[in-house]
Design a protein around this motif. Structure first.
Motif, short mmCIF file in Angstrom:
data_model
loop_
_atom_site.label_atom_id
_atom_site.label_comp_id
_atom_site.label_asym_id
_atom_site.label_seq_id
_atom_site.Cartn_x
_atom_site.Cartn_y
_atom_site.Cartn_z
N LEU A 5 1.65 -9.58 0.01
CA LEU A 5 1.63 -8.13 -0.21
C LEU A 5 2.70 -7.72 -1.21
CD1 LEU A 5 1.09 -6.79 3.42
CD2 LEU A 5 -0.52 -6.66 1.52
N GLY A 6 3.88 -8.36 -1.13
CA GLY A 6 4.94 -8.05 -2.07
C GLY A 6 4.57 -8.41 -3.50
N ILE A 7 3.90 -9.54 -3.67
CA ILE A 7 3.51 -9.97 -5.01
C ILE A 7 2.41 -9.07 -5.56
CG2 ILE A 7 2.37 -11.82 -6.30
CD1 ILE A 7 3.96 -13.77 -4.49
N LEU A 8 1.42 -8.76 -4.75
CA LEU A 8 0.27 -7.99 -5.23
C LEU A 8 0.51 -6.48 -5.28
CD1 LEU A 8 -2.62 -9.87 -3.42
CD2 LEU A 8 -1.81 -10.16 -5.77
N LEU A 9 1.19 -5.93 -4.26
CA LEU A 9 1.37 -4.48 -4.15
C LEU A 9 2.83 -4.10 -3.99
CD1 LEU A 9 -1.56 -3.87 -1.65
CD2 LEU A 9 -1.58 -3.43 -4.10
N GLY A 10 3.72 -4.90 -4.55
CA GLY A 10 5.15 -4.71 -4.35
C GLY A 10 5.67 -3.36 -4.80
N GLY A 11 5.14 -2.84 -5.87
CA GLY A 11 5.60 -1.55 -6.37
C GLY A 11 5.33 -0.41 -5.42
N LEU A 12 4.37 -0.58 -4.54
CA LEU A 12 4.05 0.45 -3.55
C LEU A 12 4.81 0.25 -2.24
CD1 LEU A 12 0.21 0.64 -4.11
CD2 LEU A 12 1.96 2.14 -5.03
N GLY A 13 5.58 -0.83 -2.14
CA GLY A 13 6.36 -1.08 -0.94
C GLY A 13 5.54 -1.45 0.28
N ILE A 14 4.29 -1.84 0.08
CA ILE A 14 3.40 -2.14 1.20
C ILE A 14 3.97 -3.24 2.08
CG2 ILE A 14 1.08 -2.92 1.83
CD1 ILE A 14 1.21 -0.10 0.57
N HIS A 15 4.57 -4.25 1.48
CA HIS A 15 5.15 -5.34 2.27
C HIS A 15 6.28 -4.84 3.16
CE1 HIS A 15 7.63 -5.04 -1.31
NE2 HIS A 15 8.55 -5.83 -0.76
N ILE A 24 12.90 1.84 3.12
CA ILE A 24 12.94 1.08 1.87
C ILE A 24 11.56 1.09 1.21
CG2 ILE A 24 13.39 -1.17 0.83
CD1 ILE A 24 15.46 -1.65 2.99
N GLY A 25 10.51 1.11 2.02
CA GLY A 25 9.16 1.20 1.46
C GLY A 25 8.96 2.48 0.67
N ILE A 26 9.43 3.59 1.22
CA ILE A 26 9.33 4.87 0.51
C ILE A 26 10.19 4.85 -0.75
CG2 ILE A 26 9.90 7.34 0.68
CD1 ILE A 26 9.10 7.11 3.68
N LEU A 27 11.38 4.25 -0.65
CA LEU A 27 12.25 4.14 -1.81
C LEU A 27 11.58 3.33 -2.93
CD1 LEU A 27 15.02 4.63 -3.13
CD2 LEU A 27 15.78 2.52 -2.04
#
Length: 69
Positions: A5-15, A24-27
């Protein structure tokens, strides 16, 4: 799963949401928006760290439970 999830959607903080780190996800979402997508690199690096780490911060979730392979 957190690493992928971090690799694919890391910018969205999904992981981070997946592991229970809501703040930290919201950040990560805010940083990605403010940097016009460059914040995705943060999530990408964390995704790799979650996949290769065996001890320390990147090997447990928000409740301290160890991550499994």
């Amino acid at each position: 799963m957190a690493g992928v999830l971090g690799i694919l959607l890391g910018g969205l903080g999904i992981h981070r949401f997946y592991l229970g780190y809501t703040g930290i996800g919201i950040l990560q979402i805010v940083v990605t928006i403010l940097t016009f997508g460059l914040g995705h690199l943060w999530g990408l690096v964390e995704g790799v760290l979650y996949l290769v780490s065996r001890t320390g911060y990147y090997s447990v979730d928000a409740d301290g439970r160890p991550l499994t392979n």
